[in-house]
Design a protein around this motif. Sequence first.
Motif, PDB file in Angstrom:
ATOM      1  N   VAL A   1      19.761  -0.294   1.720  1.00 25.73           N
ATOM      2  CA  VAL A   1      19.735   0.337   0.588  1.00 25.73           C
ATOM      3  C   VAL A   1      18.651   1.439   0.424  1.00 25.73           C
ATOM      4  CG1 VAL A   1      19.646   0.575  -2.105  1.00 25.73           C
ATOM      5  CG2 VAL A   1      20.909  -1.276  -0.565  1.00 25.73           C
ATOM      6  N   THR A   2      17.505   1.047   0.892  1.00 23.36           N
ATOM      7  CA  THR A   2      16.358   1.786   0.646  1.00 23.36           C
ATOM      8  C   THR A   2      16.423   3.212   1.511  1.00 23.36           C
ATOM      9  OG1 THR A   2      14.879  -0.210   0.228  1.00 23.36           O
ATOM     10  CG2 THR A   2      13.770   2.113   0.724  1.00 23.36           C
ATOM     11  N   PRO A   3      16.940   3.004   2.867  1.00 21.81           N
ATOM     12  CA  PRO A   3      16.940   4.329   3.587  1.00 21.81           C
ATOM     13  C   PRO A   3      18.407   5.175   3.050  1.00 21.81           C
ATOM     14  CG  PRO A   3      16.817   2.347   5.011  1.00 21.81           C
ATOM     15  CD  PRO A   3      17.007   2.192   3.529  1.00 21.81           C
ATOM     16  N   LEU A   4      19.017   4.574   2.191  1.00 25.42           N
ATOM     17  CA  LEU A   4      19.902   5.412   1.593  1.00 25.42           C
ATOM     18  C   LEU A   4      19.720   6.110   0.637  1.00 25.42           C
ATOM     19  CD1 LEU A   4      23.135   6.023   1.014  1.00 25.42           C
ATOM     20  CD2 LEU A   4      23.295   3.870  -0.247  1.00 25.42           C
ATOM     21  N   LEU A   5      18.851   5.411  -0.419  1.00 25.16           N
ATOM     22  CA  LEU A   5      18.324   5.991  -1.740  1.00 25.16           C
ATOM     23  C   LEU A   5      17.181   7.147  -1.428  1.00 25.16           C
ATOM     24  CD1 LEU A   5      18.221   3.135  -3.890  1.00 25.16           C
ATOM     25  CD2 LEU A   5      19.976   4.652  -3.729  1.00 25.16           C
TER      26      LEU A   5
ATOM     27  N   ILE B   1      -3.751  -4.699   8.253  1.00 25.65           N
ATOM     28  CA  ILE B   1      -4.037  -3.225   8.826  1.00 25.65           C
ATOM     29  C   ILE B   1      -3.046  -2.282   8.199  1.00 25.65           C
ATOM     30  CG2 ILE B   1      -4.518  -1.795  10.603  1.00 25.65           C
ATOM     31  CD1 ILE B   1      -5.804  -4.054  11.850  1.00 25.65           C
ATOM     32  N   VAL B   2      -1.667  -2.907   8.152  1.00 23.34           N
ATOM     33  CA  VAL B   2      -0.551  -1.835   8.096  1.00 23.34           C
ATOM     34  C   VAL B   2       0.089  -1.950   6.970  1.00 23.34           C
ATOM     35  CG1 VAL B   2      -0.362  -1.538  10.797  1.00 23.34           C
ATOM     36  CG2 VAL B   2       0.835  -3.039   9.459  1.00 23.34           C
ATOM     37  N   ILE B   3      -0.233  -2.613   6.104  1.00 25.67           N
ATOM     38  CA  ILE B   3       0.727  -2.962   5.063  1.00 25.67           C
ATOM     39  C   ILE B   3      -0.082  -3.318   3.965  1.00 25.67           C
ATOM     40  CG2 ILE B   3       2.183  -4.575   3.640  1.00 25.67           C
ATOM     41  CD1 ILE B   3       3.638  -5.326   6.191  1.00 25.67           C
ATOM     42  N   ILE B   4      -1.345  -4.194   3.601  1.00 22.18           N
ATOM     43  CA  ILE B   4      -2.017  -4.485   2.453  1.00 22.18           C
ATOM     44  C   ILE B   4      -3.118  -3.351   2.324  1.00 22.18           C
ATOM     45  CG2 ILE B   4      -3.690  -6.085   1.655  1.00 22.18           C
ATOM     46  CD1 ILE B   4      -0.832  -7.074   2.079  1.00 22.18           C
ATOM     47  N   CYS B   5      -3.842  -3.007   3.372  1.00 20.64           N
ATOM     48  CA  CYS B   5      -4.854  -1.876   2.948  1.00 20.64           C
ATOM     49  C   CYS B   5      -3.919  -0.602   2.852  1.00 20.64           C
ATOM     50  CB  CYS B   5      -5.525  -1.628   4.362  1.00 20.64           C
ATOM     51  SG  CYS B   5      -6.814  -3.027   4.662  1.00 20.64           S
ATOM     52  N   PRO B   6      -2.932  -0.185   3.504  1.00 18.09           N
ATOM     53  CA  PRO B   6      -2.239   1.034   2.862  1.00 18.09           C
ATOM     54  C   PRO B   6      -1.747   1.192   1.323  1.00 18.09           C
ATOM     55  CG  PRO B   6      -1.582   0.407   5.018  1.00 18.09           C
ATOM     56  CD  PRO B   6      -2.287  -0.555   4.584  1.00 18.09           C
ATOM     57  N   PHE B   7      -1.308  -0.301   1.123  1.00 17.97           N
ATOM     58  CA  PHE B   7      -0.884  -0.337  -0.490  1.00 17.97           C
ATOM     59  C   PHE B   7      -1.887  -0.385  -1.222  1.00 17.97           C
ATOM     60  CE2 PHE B   7       0.518  -3.234  -3.897  1.00 17.97           C
ATOM     61  CZ  PHE B   7       1.517  -2.649  -4.512  1.00 17.97           C
ATOM     62  N   THR B   8      -3.122  -0.960  -0.824  1.00 22.20           N
ATOM     63  CA  THR B   8      -4.165  -0.915  -1.864  1.00 22.20           C
ATOM     64  C   THR B   8      -4.773   0.464  -1.853  1.00 22.20           C
ATOM     65  OG1 THR B   8      -4.849  -3.265  -1.043  1.00 22.20           O
ATOM     66  CG2 THR B   8      -6.642  -1.626  -2.057  1.00 22.20           C
TER      67      THR B   8
ATOM     68  N   THR C   1       8.333   6.613  -6.860  1.00 23.11           N
ATOM     69  CA  THR C   1       9.802   5.731  -6.949  1.00 23.11           C
ATOM     70  C   THR C   1       9.950   5.123  -5.593  1.00 23.11           C
ATOM     71  OG1 THR C   1      10.629   7.374  -8.632  1.00 23.11           O
ATOM     72  CG2 THR C   1      12.195   5.796  -7.229  1.00 23.11           C
ATOM     73  N   VAL C   2       9.773   5.861  -4.606  1.00 23.73           N
ATOM     74  CA  VAL C   2       9.891   5.382  -3.129  1.00 23.73           C
ATOM     75  C   VAL C   2       8.884   4.350  -2.756  1.00 23.73           C
ATOM     76  CG1 VAL C   2       9.890   5.981  -0.690  1.00 23.73           C
ATOM     77  CG2 VAL C   2      11.028   7.225  -2.545  1.00 23.73           C
ATOM     78  N   VAL C   3       7.624   4.474  -3.204  1.00 20.45           N
ATOM     79  CA  VAL C   3       6.604   3.253  -3.062  1.00 20.45           C
ATOM     80  C   VAL C   3       7.226   2.071  -3.729  1.00 20.45           C
ATOM     81  CG1 VAL C   3       4.480   2.613  -3.436  1.00 20.45           C
ATOM     82  CG2 VAL C   3       4.554   5.046  -2.392  1.00 20.45           C
ATOM     83  N   CYS C   4       7.316   2.181  -5.113  1.00 23.72           N
ATOM     84  CA  CYS C   4       7.795   0.995  -5.540  1.00 23.72           C
ATOM     85  C   CYS C   4       9.194   0.250  -5.157  1.00 23.72           C
ATOM     86  CB  CYS C   4       8.250   1.252  -7.079  1.00 23.72           C
ATOM     87  SG  CYS C   4       6.834   1.810  -8.217  1.00 23.72           S
ATOM     88  N   LEU C   5       9.914   1.012  -4.497  1.00 19.16           N
ATOM     89  CA  LEU C   5      11.259   0.665  -4.144  1.00 19.16           C
ATOM     90  C   LEU C   5      10.920  -0.006  -2.618  1.00 19.16           C
ATOM     91  CD1 LEU C   5      14.411   0.390  -4.343  1.00 19.16           C
ATOM     92  CD2 LEU C   5      14.601   2.562  -3.207  1.00 19.16           C
ATOM     93  N   PHE C   6      10.363   0.793  -1.853  1.00 17.92           N
ATOM     94  CA  PHE C   6       9.942   0.249  -0.333  1.00 17.92           C
ATOM     95  C   PHE C   6       8.780  -0.991  -0.540  1.00 17.92           C
ATOM     96  CE2 PHE C   6       7.106   0.205   3.284  1.00 17.92           C
ATOM     97  CZ  PHE C   6       8.022   0.302   4.430  1.00 17.92           C
ATOM     98  N   PHE C   7       7.802  -1.161  -1.062  1.00 16.01           N
ATOM     99  CA  PHE C   7       6.949  -2.180  -1.026  1.00 16.01           C
ATOM    100  C   PHE C   7       7.480  -3.308  -1.860  1.00 16.01           C
ATOM    101  CE2 PHE C   7       3.793   1.016   0.470  1.00 16.01           C
ATOM    102  CZ  PHE C   7       3.175   0.646   1.391  1.00 16.01           C
ATOM    103  N   GLY C   8       8.088  -3.097  -3.287  1.00 18.04           N
ATOM    104  CA  GLY C   8       8.581  -4.174  -3.772  1.00 18.04           C
ATOM    105  C   GLY C   8       9.557  -4.829  -2.902  1.00 18.04           C
TER     106      GLY C   8
END
Length: 307
Positions: free
Chosen positions: A278-282, A202-209, A243-250
């Motif tokens: 690192v992610t919250p920093l970038l 619900i909160v990860i797979i569906c949003p990413f899709t 860029t943030v999506v790739c960094l966060f979900f990756g």
Amino acid sequence: MGENNVSYVFLLGFPNLHNFNSLLFSFILIIYCITMCGNVIIIILFSISKNLYSPMYFFITQVSLLDILMTTDILPNLLYILLHDGGTMSLTACISQFYVFATSESSECLMLTVMSFDRYVAICNPLRYNSIITNTFCVNSVIVSWLLSFLMTLMNAVATSKFYFCGPNVIDHFFCDFTPILELSCSDISIFLRQSILICIIVIICPFTMIIVSYVCIITTTLNIQSISGRQKAFSTCSSHLTVVCLFFGTLFSVYMVPTKGQLLAASKALSLLYTVVTPLLNPFIYSLRNKDFKEAFEKLKHKLIN
């Protein structure tokens, strides 16, 4: 099943890097300060600059709030662990730490999804943008994202608190994550794991899709634009978010798809550092350094403070 044998847990942190704890402490402390300052500045700029009063910047401030929440939940205790070669927490505090962490991460998944929809409408249906992405839509989206994440992770936290924990009470990690907590339990967790998988869908797979689908539509629409300048402008409006999506979900998928047993535990810790530190920093730099409006708002703020 009786009273728990575990009332507190001991977080090992990075026992293999014992000789570098002081250096790592200094490094993490600097990152924590920069992260907090960067995200707070974004929120302040949005609050005082009329040029930033738009849905996209409103959503960016929400991501900054979530990064502040998650960073504050993890890093102060991590600094303590590094300073004392490990740290003790009550079991309740450990579960609470995971709850706050999971809530902020789930909310950010949903927030990034809303932002992708915002970019989809802006590029694929620009004439209807103002009628679809209204102030009401923005506020309701944020409320639903926070509330859904809060309720989903609360279900897990309540279920976890009812487990029987028989030990050992040592967690070989630098914060109370999902798997390390479950490894302390002697209860039957099969139903809980199925519930957790459903929540993740619900909160990860569906949003990413939904994000993937949005960007397929965005790329398709952009490639149909005749002028090169038009394509560049369309891509530039969503490059920071992508860029943030790739960094966060990756990093998120990497952590929970990599086994945490044996030698790969060190790799899991390193990846966990990546998305908790690192992610919250970038994020503030990705959004602000590549954005003309943020740069102008920052220059105006700096000019006012100097004068």
